[in-house]
Design an enzyme around this catalytic site. Structure first.
Site, PDB file in Angstrom:
ATOM      1  N   LYS A 184       0.816  -1.220   0.000  1.00 58.88           N
ATOM      2  CA  LYS A 184       0.000   0.000   0.000  1.00 58.88           C
ATOM      3  C   LYS A 184       0.848   1.268   0.000  1.00 58.88           C
ATOM      4  O   LYS A 184       0.476   2.260  -0.634  1.00 58.88           O
ATOM      5  CB  LYS A 184      -0.972   0.012   1.178  1.00 58.88           C
ATOM      6  N   THR A 185       1.987   1.257   0.705  1.00 59.35           N
ATOM      7  CA  THR A 185       2.834   2.457   0.721  1.00 59.35           C
ATOM      8  C   THR A 185       3.371   2.741  -0.667  1.00 59.35           C
ATOM      9  O   THR A 185       3.438   3.898  -1.104  1.00 59.35           O
ATOM     10  CB  THR A 185       3.995   2.287   1.726  1.00 59.35           C
TER      11      THR A 185
ATOM     12  N   ARG B  41       2.629 -10.389  10.663  1.00 52.36           N
ATOM     13  CA  ARG B  41       3.939  -9.723  10.810  1.00 52.36           C
ATOM     14  C   ARG B  41       5.057 -10.647  10.344  1.00 52.36           C
ATOM     15  O   ARG B  41       6.165 -10.201  10.073  1.00 52.36           O
ATOM     16  CB  ARG B  41       4.207  -9.357  12.282  1.00 52.36           C
TER      17      ARG B  41
ATOM     18  N   GLN C 147      -7.540  -5.121  10.149  1.00 60.34           N
ATOM     19  CA  GLN C 147      -6.438  -4.703  11.011  1.00 60.34           C
ATOM     20  C   GLN C 147      -6.833  -3.533  11.911  1.00 60.34           C
ATOM     21  O   GLN C 147      -5.982  -2.794  12.400  1.00 60.34           O
ATOM     22  CB  GLN C 147      -5.215  -4.323  10.163  1.00 60.34           C
TER      23      GLN C 147
ATOM     24  N   ASP D 149      -3.700   7.223   5.186  1.00 60.04           N
ATOM     25  CA  ASP D 149      -3.276   5.838   5.407  1.00 60.04           C
ATOM     26  C   ASP D 149      -3.914   5.307   6.691  1.00 60.04           C
ATOM     27  O   ASP D 149      -4.263   6.081   7.592  1.00 60.04           O
ATOM     28  CB  ASP D 149      -1.746   5.801   5.517  1.00 60.04           C
ATOM     29  N   GLU D 150      -4.070   3.992   6.787  1.00 63.42           N
ATOM     30  CA  GLU D 150      -4.625   3.324   7.987  1.00 63.42           C
ATOM     31  C   GLU D 150      -5.962   3.956   8.399  1.00 63.42           C
ATOM     32  O   GLU D 150      -6.205   4.255   9.572  1.00 63.42           O
ATOM     33  CB  GLU D 150      -3.621   3.400   9.153  1.00 63.42           C
TER      34      GLU D 150
END
Length: 751
Positions: free
Chosen positions: A35-36, A611, A255, A224-225
């Site tokens: 996504k980044t 993770r 998330q 973002d997020e």
């Protein structure tokens, strides 16, 4: 860089998100889906191909670390023009806006941002003034309630009105304290972290021209997020994006793990209701983890009902199965982790920095920390006792804050007698009363102490001297760099001299911390040489106030990382251990009776699993000492939810344990698994461990000579325990001194 190069290496969905530039866009991005990269390339595409001016683009993230990474990537793609894009956290964005316009709300532009310790001290003082017992009404709990109110955009008056008919005395006290707290902050020309967003919204509501200015400035907004936004953050984005509606939000409802601090997952789930013409793109291809790890994550999260269906997939290798170990105790669990860290290093060439140990609560870190320490394995704790929380650093920051904002009585109270000057609490209270009587700040009262007849000779002289020193230092703002100003504080206040007069190891460590702080100021000065000197101190303090726990994580450090599952959000490691996978620990006991909380706990498990890049270990114990009592818990239901074909369950002899393995997918199996983990099983012989140089191969006695690669030759001076519990106290030459090590795991050999 031409357009085709911007899209090079992207999958179809990533390219779709980059090219969709007009109107609202929802990017549902699974863990590790790039996504980044999509966000940064979308920004570059807007500037290069759509000729959007870079200062018309805003990108908002949640941590300074993420903002720095995004800024670096944008600049790498665009060159110098990338620096014109506003890439910022929510709070840093609001600080920049308030520094320019907060005077419209009756505050000085040199306002300071109160830290946690100042907030708690202020709450304690208010409780005392209102005759409430801090033991009955916890300052931390009251601060949390005030924070939640601000995140919901409730002023003190709103909060009191909303709870007018509430019978709970705690809520009544919160209302009273909140009102007094805001009044005190205003008198100190201070704001707290939550005020930054709330007051920016108030600024926009009361000043439509200011809002219009920023709406025109930020014509393309990226968030973002987005699943982690609270009501205040949601309103801020909505207000800024209302004119052009070029709002691109990125996130993953699976998330969303911050409901306990006000995050509202519905902000992302309802995005299409807010923007009916929104385009939706799903990023489901994962580039981080193996197939087995992703299958495990998917099999857990699919048990949640409140979610939008998506399924992560990857072209990565199948990878190893997930190792599950049910230990006898927390010590056994920690030894299992240490053994497998060493085994993975020997087998795969990993360094210590490739490992993370994740747990549900900070209290679980103690045993694993002790085991790593005694095994001579370097580690770092994220969110532990951070550098900026240390007393000496807080003291120096208080001095700097008082210079920047002389109205900040919280900072003044902290350092007026630090180092000791003979100004006791009684004198400080008289000084505060003197200030109130004359309508002054306490700092102004110090400057006019000769007019006060109530304070004794010695204290009066000390206050006068303190006021003179600080007045002199204030006159140098704009002439000196932040580093030079800090050095002057350390010298003129006698702070450093007082430390040097006490020659202990603890004080030496404090001096070293101050020296490290000077390296921070030098870095700031070097990076801001072209900025206005008069603003340098205020900007420096603002930057420090926005530091978060994740910003303490150094890149590529050769240390095992210990952290809570919440702190791990956004990070990745080749090998991950999720310890304490037990009911009542993870998920928490209170979640068992609240379906909403259980779903958030499950999302947290999903975050933890994803993770891991290459290898995942899940552990729990038959019996655990936690919070001062021995607990016997069932294995976590989240382990049950993983397909049994993905799990390699091992027992204490290092072999596959069919009793533990089958069948994982039925609740009835949990009793069988629980019974199988007998407390009377023989002591653990851990799987995959390296060749032991310690207790498993030889006996140790006092007087034995020991060889250690880094510390040299030492002498065993004490032996405790047996088997893998054996601990050795070994005296090495100075400066190392005596070290306590686990004989089974420490890198030592007998000479």
């Amino acid at each position: 860089m031409p357009k085709n190069e911007l899209l090079t290496g992207m999958n179809d969905k990533q390219s779709e998100a980059v090219l969709c530039t007009e109107g609202p866009l929802l990017i549902m991005a699974g863990a590790g889906s790039g996504k980044t990269r999509v966000l940064t390339h979308r920004i570059a595409y807007l500037i290069q191909d759509k000729q959007v001016l870079p200062w018309h683009i805003l990108a908002i993230t949640f941590t300074n670390k993420a903002a720095r990474e995004m800024k670096e990537r944008v600049t790498k793609l665009l060159g110098p023009s990338g620096n014109e894009v506003w890439v910022s956290t929510f709070h840093a964005l609001c600080v920049r806006i308030l520094r320019r316009y907060i005077d419209k709300l009756g505050y000085d532009k040199a306002f300071t941002i109160a830290g946690t310790s100042e907030q708690q001290t202020l709450i304690k003082n208010i409780l005392k003034t209102l005759n409430y017992d801090p033991k009955t009404y916890s300052p931390r709990s009251i601060l949390s309630a005030i924070s939640n109110a601000k995140n919901d955009l409730l002023t003190p008056a709103d909060y009191i009105a909303k709870n007018a008919n509430e019978a709970n005395p705690f809520i009544k006290v919160v209302g009273e304290v909140y009102q007094a707290y805001q009044k005190e902050l205003h008198q100190n020309q201070s704001v707290d972290f939550d005020d930054l967003i709330m007051m920016t919204i108030q600024l926009f509501e009361q000043n439509p021209d200011v809002l219009q200015y920023y709406q025109n400035k930020f014509q393309y907004i990226h968030v973002d997020e987005y699943q982690d936004t609270n009501e205040a953050q949601y309103q801020l984005v909505t207000m800024l994006g209302k004119k052009y509606e070029n709002v691109c939000v990125v996130g993953d409802a699976d998330q969303s793990i911050y409901g306990w601090r006000g995050a509202n997952m519905n902000n992302i789930l309802d995005f299409q209701d807010d923007y009916p013409n929104a385009h939706v793109t799903l990023l489901e291809q994962n580039y981080r983890s193996t197939k087995n790890i992703l299958k495990a994550a998917n099999s857990v999260i699919q048990n949640n009902e409140e979610r939008k269906d998506k399924n992560l997939w990857t072209e990565n290798a199948v990878g190893e199965k997930i190792t599950y170990y049910r230990a006898q105790s927390e010590a056994d669990e920690s030894r299992f982790v240490v053994t497998n860290i060493k085994d993975e290093m020997n087998k795969s060439g990993y360094s210590y920095g490739d490992f993370a140990v994740l747990y549900r609560t900070n209290a679980q870190s103690r045993v694993i920390e002790e085991t790593l320490l005694k095994s001579n394995i370097p580690y770092t704790i994220v969110g532990g006792h951070k550098f900026y929380d240390r007393k000496e650093i807080q003291d120096i920051l208080a001095y700097l804050t008082l210079l920047a904002n002389p109205n900040d009585s919280m900072s003044l109270r902290r350092i007026i007698n630090e180092p000791k000057r003979g100004i006791g609490n009684a004198s400080v209270e008289k000084l505060a009363q003197f200030a109130d009587d004359n309508g002054w700040s306490i700092f102004e009262a110090c400057q006019n102490i000769e007019l006060n007849g109530d304070i004794s000779g010695r204290a009066r002289k000390a206050i006068d001297s303190f006021g003179a020193v600080m007045t002199n230092l204030r006159s140098k703002i704009g002439q000196l760099s932040v580093t030079e100003l800090t050095e002057q504080i350390l010298d003129q206040t006698g702070y450093l001299a007082a430390l040097k007069a006490t020659k202990t190891l603890e004080v030496q460590a404090r001096i070293e911390n101050i020296e490290e702080f000077l390296s921070v100021t030098k870095q700031y000065d070097n990076a801001h040489t072209s900025e206005a000197d008069n603003d340098a101190l205020v900007d420096f303090l603002s930057d420090l106030s926005l530091v978060s726990a994740q910003d303490d994580i150094a890149e590529n450090t050769p240390e095992v990382t210990l952290m809570t599952l919440h702190a791990a959000k956004g990070l990745e490691f080749p090998v991950v251990f999720m310890i304490g996978m037990e009911d009542s620990i993870f998920p928490l006991a209170k979640a068992k009776t609240d379906p909403k909380e259980l779903e958030e706990e499950r999302r947290l498990a999903y975050v933890g699993i994803t993770r891991a890049q290459k290898k995942l270990y899940l552990t729990n114990t038959f019996s655990r000492m936690l919070y001062g009592r021995r607990q016997t818990n069932m294995p976590s239901e989240f382990i049950d939810e993983i397909n049994p074909e993905l799990i390699d369950a091992v027992n204490s002899n290092g072999k596959a344990n069919s009793g533990v393995k089958t069948p994982f997918d039925t609740r009835s199996s949990r009793n069988a698994r629980f019974a199988n983990s007998s407390p009377y099983r023989s002591p653990a012989k851990h799987i995959g461990g390296p060749k032991q140089t310690g207790a498993n191969k030889q006996a140790w006695t006092v007087g034995d000579k020991v060889s250690h690669k880094a510390w040299g030759t030492g002498t065993v001076v004490k032996v405790e325990g047996t088997g893998e519990n054996m601990e050795l106290d070994i005296a090495f030459p100075e400066p190392t001194g005596i070290k306590r090590l686990l004989a089974a795991f420490a890198p030592i050999t007998k000479e």
